[in-house]
Write an enzyme that holds these catalytic residues in place. Sequence first.
Site, PDB file in Angstrom:
ATOM      1  N   TYR A  25       0.852  -1.206   0.000  1.00  0.00           N
ATOM      2  CA  TYR A  25       0.000   0.000   0.000  1.00  0.00           C
ATOM      3  C   TYR A  25       0.885   1.253   0.000  1.00  0.00           C
ATOM      4  CZ  TYR A  25      -4.432   2.451   0.438  1.00  0.00           C
ATOM      5  OH  TYR A  25      -5.523   3.239   0.198  1.00  0.00           O
ATOM      6  N   LYS A  49      -3.591   8.525   2.259  1.00  0.00           N
ATOM      7  CA  LYS A  49      -4.857   8.349   2.999  1.00  0.00           C
ATOM      8  C   LYS A  49      -4.766   8.980   4.391  1.00  0.00           C
ATOM      9  CE  LYS A  49      -7.449   6.021   0.031  1.00  0.00           C
ATOM     10  NZ  LYS A  49      -8.480   6.731  -0.747  1.00  0.00           N
TER      11      LYS A  49
HETATM   12  P1  NAD Z   1     -12.417   2.581  -8.857  1.00  0.00           P
HETATM   13  O1  NAD Z   1     -11.221   2.306  -9.708  1.00  0.00           O
HETATM   14  O2  NAD Z   1     -13.719   2.106  -9.316  1.00  0.00           O
HETATM   15  O3  NAD Z   1     -12.518   4.142  -8.530  1.00  0.00           O
HETATM   16  C1  NAD Z   1     -11.390   4.997  -8.493  1.00  0.00           C
HETATM   17  C2  NAD Z   1     -11.813   6.269  -9.212  1.00  0.00           C
HETATM   18  O4  NAD Z   1     -10.779   7.252  -9.142  1.00  0.00           O
HETATM   19  C3  NAD Z   1     -12.087   6.026 -10.719  1.00  0.00           C
HETATM   20  O5  NAD Z   1     -13.409   6.411 -11.013  1.00  0.00           O
HETATM   21  C4  NAD Z   1     -11.096   6.940 -11.412  1.00  0.00           C
HETATM   22  O6  NAD Z   1     -11.599   7.486 -12.614  1.00  0.00           O
HETATM   23  C5  NAD Z   1     -10.886   7.995 -10.335  1.00  0.00           C
HETATM   24  N1  NAD Z   1      -9.661   8.789 -10.542  1.00  0.00           N
HETATM   25  C6  NAD Z   1      -8.363   8.393 -10.464  1.00  0.00           C
HETATM   26  N2  NAD Z   1      -7.544   9.414 -10.814  1.00  0.00           N
HETATM   27  C7  NAD Z   1      -8.350  10.480 -11.098  1.00  0.00           C
HETATM   28  C8  NAD Z   1      -8.117  11.805 -11.553  1.00  0.00           C
HETATM   29  N3  NAD Z   1      -6.872  12.273 -11.796  1.00  0.00           N
HETATM   30  N4  NAD Z   1      -9.193  12.626 -11.732  1.00  0.00           N
HETATM   31  C9  NAD Z   1     -10.447  12.176 -11.532  1.00  0.00           C
HETATM   32  N5  NAD Z   1     -10.742  10.918 -11.118  1.00  0.00           N
HETATM   33  C10 NAD Z   1      -9.707  10.090 -10.922  1.00  0.00           C
HETATM   34  O7  NAD Z   1     -12.027   1.953  -7.422  1.00  0.00           O
HETATM   35  P2  NAD Z   1     -12.727   2.093  -5.996  1.00  0.00           P
HETATM   36  O8  NAD Z   1     -12.206   0.950  -5.205  1.00  0.00           O
HETATM   37  O9  NAD Z   1     -14.172   2.309  -6.150  1.00  0.00           O
HETATM   38  O10 NAD Z   1     -12.034   3.398  -5.395  1.00  0.00           O
HETATM   39  C11 NAD Z   1     -12.761   4.506  -4.911  1.00  0.00           C
HETATM   40  C12 NAD Z   1     -12.175   5.006  -3.599  1.00  0.00           C
HETATM   41  O11 NAD Z   1     -12.341   3.992  -2.605  1.00  0.00           O
HETATM   42  C13 NAD Z   1     -10.687   5.319  -3.625  1.00  0.00           C
HETATM   43  O12 NAD Z   1     -10.439   6.483  -2.859  1.00  0.00           O
HETATM   44  C14 NAD Z   1     -10.066   4.119  -2.939  1.00  0.00           C
HETATM   45  O13 NAD Z   1      -8.839   4.442  -2.324  1.00  0.00           O
HETATM   46  C15 NAD Z   1     -11.137   3.854  -1.891  1.00  0.00           C
HETATM   47  N6  NAD Z   1     -11.082   2.534  -1.257  1.00  0.00           N
HETATM   48  C16 NAD Z   1     -11.066   1.395  -2.019  1.00  0.00           C
HETATM   49  C17 NAD Z   1     -11.039   0.154  -1.391  1.00  0.00           C
HETATM   50  C18 NAD Z   1     -10.978  -1.126  -2.189  1.00  0.00           C
HETATM   51  O14 NAD Z   1     -10.563  -2.153  -1.642  1.00  0.00           O
HETATM   52  N7  NAD Z   1     -11.418  -1.139  -3.437  1.00  0.00           N
HETATM   53  C19 NAD Z   1     -11.025   0.080   0.017  1.00  0.00           C
HETATM   54  C20 NAD Z   1     -11.051   1.267   0.757  1.00  0.00           C
HETATM   55  C21 NAD Z   1     -11.087   2.494   0.106  1.00  0.00           C
HETATM   56  C1  IMJ Z   2      -3.854  -1.105  -3.251  1.00  0.00           C
HETATM   57  C2  IMJ Z   2      -2.490  -1.352  -3.318  1.00  0.00           C
HETATM   58  C3  IMJ Z   2      -1.850  -2.236  -2.438  1.00  0.00           C
HETATM   59  C4  IMJ Z   2      -2.577  -2.863  -1.462  1.00  0.00           C
HETATM   60  C5  IMJ Z   2      -3.944  -2.623  -1.393  1.00  0.00           C
HETATM   61  C6  IMJ Z   2      -4.598  -1.741  -2.290  1.00  0.00           C
HETATM   62  N1  IMJ Z   2      -4.907  -3.106  -0.552  1.00  0.00           N
HETATM   63  C7  IMJ Z   2      -6.131  -2.588  -0.868  1.00  0.00           C
HETATM   64  C8  IMJ Z   2      -5.970  -1.735  -1.965  1.00  0.00           C
HETATM   65  C9  IMJ Z   2      -4.638  -4.063   0.532  1.00  0.00           C
HETATM   66  C10 IMJ Z   2      -7.392  -2.869  -0.155  1.00  0.00           C
HETATM   67  C11 IMJ Z   2      -7.061  -0.936  -2.667  1.00  0.00           C
HETATM   68  N2  IMJ Z   2      -7.169   0.432  -2.064  1.00  0.00           N
HETATM   69  C12 IMJ Z   2      -7.650   0.526  -0.708  1.00  0.00           C
HETATM   70  C13 IMJ Z   2      -6.804   1.602  -2.722  1.00  0.00           C
HETATM   71  O1  IMJ Z   2      -6.911   2.657  -2.127  1.00  0.00           O
HETATM   72  C14 IMJ Z   2      -6.239   1.570  -4.092  1.00  0.00           C
HETATM   73  C15 IMJ Z   2      -5.718   2.677  -4.651  1.00  0.00           C
HETATM   74  C16 IMJ Z   2      -5.031   2.705  -5.920  1.00  0.00           C
HETATM   75  C17 IMJ Z   2      -5.002   1.647  -6.823  1.00  0.00           C
HETATM   76  C18 IMJ Z   2      -4.282   1.771  -8.019  1.00  0.00           C
HETATM   77  C19 IMJ Z   2      -4.157   0.633  -9.020  1.00  0.00           C
HETATM   78  C20 IMJ Z   2      -3.830   1.132 -10.408  1.00  0.00           C
HETATM   79  C21 IMJ Z   2      -2.864   2.282 -10.442  1.00  0.00           C
HETATM   80  N3  IMJ Z   2      -2.834   3.154  -9.409  1.00  0.00           N
HETATM   81  C22 IMJ Z   2      -3.590   2.986  -8.266  1.00  0.00           C
HETATM   82  N4  IMJ Z   2      -3.637   4.004  -7.368  1.00  0.00           N
HETATM   83  C23 IMJ Z   2      -4.342   3.876  -6.238  1.00  0.00           C
HETATM   84  O2  IMJ Z   2      -2.136   2.458 -11.440  1.00  0.00           O
END
Ligand code: NAD
Ligand code: IMJ
Length: 261
Positions: A158, A165
């Site tokens: 991460y 975050k």
């Molecule tokens: P997702 O890929 O569906 O959404 C990520 C979004 O970020 C996309 O819609 C993308 O277009 C947008 N984005 C990235 N760079 C951008 C930019 N320069 N301008 C505008 N938009 C931009 O994935 P998700 O999991 O739905 O992620 C949404 C949020 O949830 C993120 O903040 C992520 O860190 C958080 N989150 C995800 C998880 C997980 O496990 N998936 C867990 C906790 C928190």
């Molecule tokens: C992302 C990376 C490493 C470990 C991770 C994650 N774990 C979880 C996530 C354990 C749950 C997903 N997460 C919480 C995120 O916030 C992801 C953010 C993200 C993911 C990508 C993938 C593609 C890329 N850039 C990214 N930047 C942020 O090119």
Amino acid sequence: MGFLSGKRALVFGVASNRSIAWGIAQAMHREGCELAFTYQNERLRERVEKFAGELDSDIVIPCNVEDDDEIEAVFEHLDDYWDSFDIIIHSIAFAPKELLEGDYLDNLTRDGFNAAHDVSSYSLAAIAKAGRHMMQGRPDASIITLSYLGAVRTFPGYNVMGLAKASLEANVRYLAHNLGPENIRVNAISAGPIKTLAAAGIGGFNKIFDHVEANAPLRHNVTIEDVGNTAAFLSSELASAITGEVLYVDNGYHIVGLLNE
Ligand code: NAD
Ligand code: IMJ
């Protein structure tokens, strides 16, 4: 009548039908909220227009949050439809992929650090700054962002996203303090791992997923519906005394001390 009827929300971060923002938009629509959407780039435009249509919205606006002019333009565009609105959903994160694998320090660069903090934390304040005037005067406005436990604990891979975050969660507290006198609440939902595009291709994600299922008090992973329902609650008057908070929607995983396996 839903508990969000009469409210209007602007949603940032829909990229697919697995996006957390999509789960949130669906829950808010079910509760009677009117919706508007932004999309990151041209590649996503048609897809987001289709999603918006499914929830009776025809307000779909471009916004790459790396560009100040695009952030400003969102609210100029929105003003053509709405004189004011109540809710912002910020569901956006990015760090360059090379920084999200392996050794934190070996893979860290100044540019990667800056990009992660710019897109994942600064953008929340930039959107609040640009949209504030359209939320002023509403009786109970709400800004919600998405965080992860990696803000306060370490997780392999991460890496710099954990720092971004942590900054985002501090941003929530400073924004809540700043905007409270204007009846604008600001909160984060810290969601458990969900298989979205932001999780696709992350090495070891399936292992993390199985680990949460085995060790979370409720013994399963969370869904975008779980997060959507919490976001609908948090943006409603049911949550009118909650601001500056990070609310965990993780089936209790963050409270566990000794793991089962
Ligand atoms: P997702 O890929 O569906 O959404 C990520 C979004 O970020 C996309 O819609 C993308 O277009 C947008 N984005 C990235 N760079 C951008 C930019 N320069 N301008 C505008 N938009 C931009 O994935 P998700 O999991 O739905 O992620 C949404 C949020 O949830 C993120 O903040 C992520 O860190 C958080 N989150 C995800 C998880 C997980 O496990 N998936 C867990 C906790 C928190
Ligand atoms: C992302 C990376 C490493 C470990 C991770 C994650 N774990 C979880 C996530 C354990 C749950 C997903 N997460 C919480 C995120 O916030 C992801 C953010 C993200 C993911 C990508 C993938 C593609 C890329 N850039 C990214 N930047 C942020 O090119």
